[in-house]
Enzyme design. Structure first.
Site, mmCIF file in Angstrom:
data_model
loop_
_atom_site.group_PDB
_atom_site.id
_atom_site.type_symbol
_atom_site.label_atom_id
_atom_site.label_comp_id
_atom_site.label_asym_id
_atom_site.label_seq_id
_atom_site.Cartn_x
_atom_site.Cartn_y
_atom_site.Cartn_z
ATOM 1 N N THR A 76 -1.221 0.094 1.490
ATOM 2 C CA THR A 76 -0.112 0.976 1.118
ATOM 3 C C THR A 76 -0.445 2.443 1.368
ATOM 4 O O THR A 76 -1.620 2.832 1.314
ATOM 5 C CB THR A 76 0.213 0.769 -0.392
ATOM 6 O OG1 THR A 76 1.003 1.854 -0.848
ATOM 7 C CG2 THR A 76 -1.048 0.719 -1.250
ATOM 8 N N ASP A 77 0.590 3.245 1.576
ATOM 9 C CA ASP A 77 0.365 4.699 1.732
ATOM 10 C C ASP A 77 -0.119 5.319 0.423
ATOM 11 O O ASP A 77 -0.616 6.442 0.420
ATOM 12 C CB ASP A 77 1.640 5.403 2.229
ATOM 13 C CG ASP A 77 2.853 5.259 1.305
ATOM 14 O OD1 ASP A 77 2.764 4.543 0.282
ATOM 15 O OD2 ASP A 77 3.904 5.871 1.612
ATOM 16 N N GLU A 78 0.047 4.578 -0.699
ATOM 17 C CA GLU A 78 -0.323 5.161 -1.996
ATOM 18 C C GLU A 78 -1.825 5.404 -2.118
ATOM 19 O O GLU A 78 -2.265 6.157 -2.978
ATOM 20 C CB GLU A 78 0.189 4.281 -3.141
ATOM 21 C CG GLU A 78 1.698 4.126 -3.045
ATOM 22 C CD GLU A 78 2.372 3.582 -4.287
ATOM 23 O OE1 GLU A 78 1.836 3.728 -5.391
ATOM 24 O OE2 GLU A 78 3.468 3.015 -4.134
ATOM 25 N N TYR A 99 -2.972 1.037 -9.821
ATOM 26 C CA TYR A 99 -2.543 0.217 -8.676
ATOM 27 C C TYR A 99 -3.141 0.751 -7.378
ATOM 28 O O TYR A 99 -3.804 0.012 -6.635
ATOM 29 C CB TYR A 99 -1.006 0.191 -8.577
ATOM 30 C CG TYR A 99 -0.485 -0.267 -7.222
ATOM 31 C CD1 TYR A 99 -0.723 -1.568 -6.770
ATOM 32 C CD2 TYR A 99 0.224 0.604 -6.387
ATOM 33 C CE1 TYR A 99 -0.253 -1.984 -5.517
ATOM 34 C CE2 TYR A 99 0.690 0.191 -5.138
ATOM 35 C CZ TYR A 99 0.451 -1.098 -4.706
ATOM 36 O OH TYR A 99 0.891 -1.508 -3.464
ATOM 37 N N SER A 100 -2.912 2.020 -7.093
ATOM 38 C CA SER A 100 -3.383 2.540 -5.799
ATOM 39 C C SER A 100 -4.909 2.580 -5.736
ATOM 40 O O SER A 100 -5.499 2.421 -4.653
ATOM 41 C CB SER A 100 -2.763 3.901 -5.484
ATOM 42 O OG SER A 100 -2.977 4.818 -6.526
ATOM 43 N N LYS A 148 -5.874 -0.962 -4.784
ATOM 44 C CA LYS A 148 -5.616 -1.191 -3.359
ATOM 45 C C LYS A 148 -6.647 -0.422 -2.510
ATOM 46 O O LYS A 148 -7.075 -0.899 -1.458
ATOM 47 C CB LYS A 148 -4.193 -0.756 -2.972
ATOM 48 C CG LYS A 148 -3.083 -1.611 -3.552
ATOM 49 C CD LYS A 148 -3.056 -3.044 -3.048
ATOM 50 C CE LYS A 148 -2.641 -3.189 -1.598
ATOM 51 N NZ LYS A 148 -2.487 -4.609 -1.203
HETATM 52 P P1 NAD Z 1 5.225 -8.594 -4.748
HETATM 53 O O1 NAD Z 1 4.735 -8.163 -6.083
HETATM 54 O O2 NAD Z 1 6.691 -8.819 -4.542
HETATM 55 O O3 NAD Z 1 4.489 -9.946 -4.310
HETATM 56 C C1 NAD Z 1 3.134 -10.170 -4.516
HETATM 57 C C2 NAD Z 1 2.885 -11.668 -4.347
HETATM 58 O O4 NAD Z 1 1.494 -11.924 -4.500
HETATM 59 C C3 NAD Z 1 3.608 -12.535 -5.383
HETATM 60 O O5 NAD Z 1 4.234 -13.623 -4.749
HETATM 61 C C4 NAD Z 1 2.496 -13.020 -6.304
HETATM 62 O O6 NAD Z 1 2.751 -14.273 -6.906
HETATM 63 C C5 NAD Z 1 1.324 -13.060 -5.345
HETATM 64 N N1 NAD Z 1 0.025 -12.931 -6.023
HETATM 65 C C6 NAD Z 1 -0.332 -12.029 -6.981
HETATM 66 N N2 NAD Z 1 -1.611 -12.235 -7.352
HETATM 67 C C7 NAD Z 1 -2.074 -13.273 -6.604
HETATM 68 C C8 NAD Z 1 -3.318 -13.930 -6.526
HETATM 69 N N3 NAD Z 1 -4.358 -13.570 -7.293
HETATM 70 N N4 NAD Z 1 -3.464 -14.952 -5.634
HETATM 71 C C9 NAD Z 1 -2.416 -15.342 -4.869
HETATM 72 N N5 NAD Z 1 -1.214 -14.755 -4.915
HETATM 73 C C10 NAD Z 1 -1.045 -13.728 -5.773
HETATM 74 O O7 NAD Z 1 4.652 -7.517 -3.731
HETATM 75 P P2 NAD Z 1 5.252 -6.947 -2.361
HETATM 76 O O8 NAD Z 1 6.085 -5.769 -2.653
HETATM 77 O O9 NAD Z 1 5.776 -8.059 -1.554
HETATM 78 O O10 NAD Z 1 3.900 -6.409 -1.689
HETATM 79 C C11 NAD Z 1 3.129 -7.234 -0.834
HETATM 80 C C12 NAD Z 1 1.933 -6.442 -0.348
HETATM 81 O O11 NAD Z 1 2.368 -5.264 0.316
HETATM 82 C C13 NAD Z 1 1.015 -5.992 -1.482
HETATM 83 O O12 NAD Z 1 -0.311 -6.120 -1.059
HETATM 84 C C14 NAD Z 1 1.378 -4.512 -1.670
HETATM 85 O O13 NAD Z 1 0.288 -3.777 -2.152
HETATM 86 C C15 NAD Z 1 1.749 -4.127 -0.250
HETATM 87 N N6 NAD Z 1 2.713 -3.017 -0.150
HETATM 88 C C16 NAD Z 1 3.913 -3.087 -0.793
HETATM 89 C C17 NAD Z 1 4.825 -2.041 -0.627
HETATM 90 C C18 NAD Z 1 6.191 -2.073 -1.270
HETATM 91 O O14 NAD Z 1 6.925 -1.087 -1.187
HETATM 92 N N7 NAD Z 1 6.614 -3.155 -1.878
HETATM 93 C C19 NAD Z 1 4.495 -0.926 0.156
HETATM 94 C C20 NAD Z 1 3.239 -0.907 0.786
HETATM 95 C C21 NAD Z 1 2.366 -1.961 0.639
HETATM 96 P P1 TYD Z 2 8.549 2.274 -7.405
HETATM 97 O O1 TYD Z 2 9.626 1.382 -6.857
HETATM 98 O O2 TYD Z 2 7.908 1.896 -8.685
HETATM 99 O O3 TYD Z 2 7.497 2.473 -6.236
HETATM 100 P P2 TYD Z 2 6.154 3.412 -6.198
HETATM 101 O O4 TYD Z 2 5.917 3.985 -7.514
HETATM 102 O O5 TYD Z 2 5.135 2.412 -5.805
HETATM 103 O O6 TYD Z 2 6.437 4.437 -5.153
HETATM 104 O O7 TYD Z 2 9.149 3.731 -7.597
HETATM 105 C C1 TYD Z 2 9.695 4.498 -6.549
HETATM 106 C C2 TYD Z 2 10.035 5.875 -7.085
HETATM 107 O O8 TYD Z 2 11.079 5.747 -8.053
HETATM 108 C C3 TYD Z 2 8.889 6.551 -7.797
HETATM 109 O O9 TYD Z 2 8.938 7.955 -7.540
HETATM 110 C C4 TYD Z 2 9.160 6.298 -9.270
HETATM 111 C C5 TYD Z 2 10.669 6.272 -9.331
HETATM 112 N N1 TYD Z 2 11.251 5.395 -10.376
HETATM 113 C C6 TYD Z 2 12.195 5.904 -11.288
HETATM 114 O O10 TYD Z 2 12.572 7.087 -11.244
HETATM 115 N N2 TYD Z 2 12.685 5.052 -12.236
HETATM 116 C C7 TYD Z 2 12.302 3.751 -12.319
HETATM 117 O O11 TYD Z 2 12.787 3.040 -13.226
HETATM 118 C C8 TYD Z 2 11.349 3.242 -11.368
HETATM 119 C C9 TYD Z 2 10.891 1.812 -11.429
HETATM 120 C C10 TYD Z 2 10.855 4.095 -10.418
#
Ligand code: NAD
Ligand code: TYD
Length: 342
Positions: A124-126, A148-149, A152
């Protein structure tokens, strides 16, 4: 035929990725390994589970014995599995360290032991932290600000070390914030869409001016696939669509697209350690031949339409244990916002 192991394939991005691969009707075989935590949802793979090209295994990426059964013969691992929600990591960081750091370490060890020829870490960019101006490059230092970040980042550093120390052919993708169908309603965009559809308040943190560089999930999935096939081992690839938006702008667009009352928007107390702005320079992945296909407003409209049509999918989630989390995370903050007004 390529055999792929996709961890976290029942989550938001992972399930979109798996369905994209299976829709191509190639001879590829996909094994999904997913623990089905609160965030994993087998319904995300509905319609695909009977495919002869897909095997679903419920399990943990930290389970070495299970990996000994699944990893031999795999051509590529995509590690999507993670605990992913910043707010939850602030409440309880242990599961983030266990899965994102320790789980990734176990997966790396097994990839090495069984000589897997490619390992894609979905990051992630985080990990870069917050940036006031300009855009992060892959060479910028890692400066994470949330549990979290930080978790990661720990994974990214281990992935890098496995390349430098043991020569494991790894690739890291660092994408910006994704949005689109099948995203858990705890995250900003789906939370605001579903709350608007239910006539509930939209809790905007702080002054609502934090910026994220939003990417439609399909665009990220295509980029991850491309990096998996054409990326150079040992390299990191940023994946961003360049759609930098303030949260308050998105909240207002969601109110507009859902037709909800603008009075639902509530400014609530900020998230601790809240990163102000993320923005990515994605020239490196573009040089592999990738570009975005979905503009932000088109993607947001599509997403609003999907959540409007698929209310059963998210209501089932929101009515479960999510409501306890919601009260804990938002109850007091929303009361305070009301009292400030009154
Ligand atoms: P999500 O939370 O929707 O899904 C995560 C999945 O991982 C779930 O299905 C969960 O059951 C599974 N999981 C959790 N712990 C596990 C374990 N110990 N063993 C096996 N499976 C497990 O997440 P997402 O948004 O789909 O993100 C997927 C990946 O992309 C993550 O690694 C996240 O860090 C990365 N990512 C997400 C975003 C975003 O905006 N959503 C952005 C950048 C990177
Ligand atoms: P989020 O979806 O939690 O992603 P991330 O924190 O990983 O970027 O949040 C996106 C942005 O929205 C972040 O600046 C936090 C803000 N946010 C709110 O203002 N209210 C909310 O209830 C949530 C979940 C996020």
């Amino acid at each position: 035929m390529r055999k792929m192991l996709v961890t976290g394939g029942a989550g938001f991005i992972g399930s979109n990725f798996v369905k994209m691969i299976l829709d191509r009707k190639s001879s590829n075989r996909v094994i999904v390994l997913d623990k089905l935590t609160y965030a994993g949802n087998i319904d995300n793979l509905r319609g695909y589970l009977s495919s002869p090209h897909l095997d679903f295994v419920r399990g943990d990426i930290g389970n070495a014995q299970l990996l000994d059964l699944l990893v031999p013969g795999v051509d590529i691992i995509y590690n999507f599995a993670a605990e992913t929600h910043v707010d939850r990591s602030i409440l309880e960081g242990g599961s983030f360290v266990r899965t994102d750091v320790m789980g990734t370490f176990t997966l790396l060890q097994k990839a090495l032991e069984h000589k897997v020829p490619r390992f894609v870490q979905v990051s992630t960019d985080e990990v870069y932290g917050s940036i006031e101006k300009g855009r992060f490059l892959e060479t910028d230092p890692i400066m994470p600000n949330s549990p979290y970040s930080a978790s990661k980042s720990g994974a990214d550093l281990l992935v890098r070390a496995f390349h430098k120390t043991y020569g494991l052919p790894v690739l890291i993708t660092r994408s910006s914030n994704n949005y689109g169908p099948f995203q858990h309603p705890e995250k900003f965009i789906p939370l605001f869409i579903t709350n608007a559809l239910e006539g509930k308040e939209l809790p905007l943190y702080g002054d609502g001016r934090n910026v994220r560089d939003w990417i439609f999930v399909d665009d990220n999935c295509r980029a991850i696939d491309l990096v998996g096939r054409r990326g150079k081992p040992g390299e990191v690839y940023n994946i961003g669509a360049g759609a930098e938006k303030e949260n308050r702008y998105i909240a207002r667009k969601i109110l507009e697209f859902t037709g909800a009352d603008s009075g639902l928007l509530k400014f609530v107390s900020d998230r601790p350690g809240h990163d102000r702005r993320y923005a990515l320079n994605s020239a490196k992945v573009k040089a592999l031949g990738w570009k975005t296909r979905t503009s932000f407003l088109k993607g947001l409209e599509k997403t609003v339409r999907w959540y409007s049509k698929n209310q059963r999918w998210w209501k089932k989630i929101k009515e479960g244990s999510f409501s306890e989390y919601y009260d804990r995370m938002y109850g007091e903050r929303l009361d305070q916002a009301k009292n400030r007004k009154g």
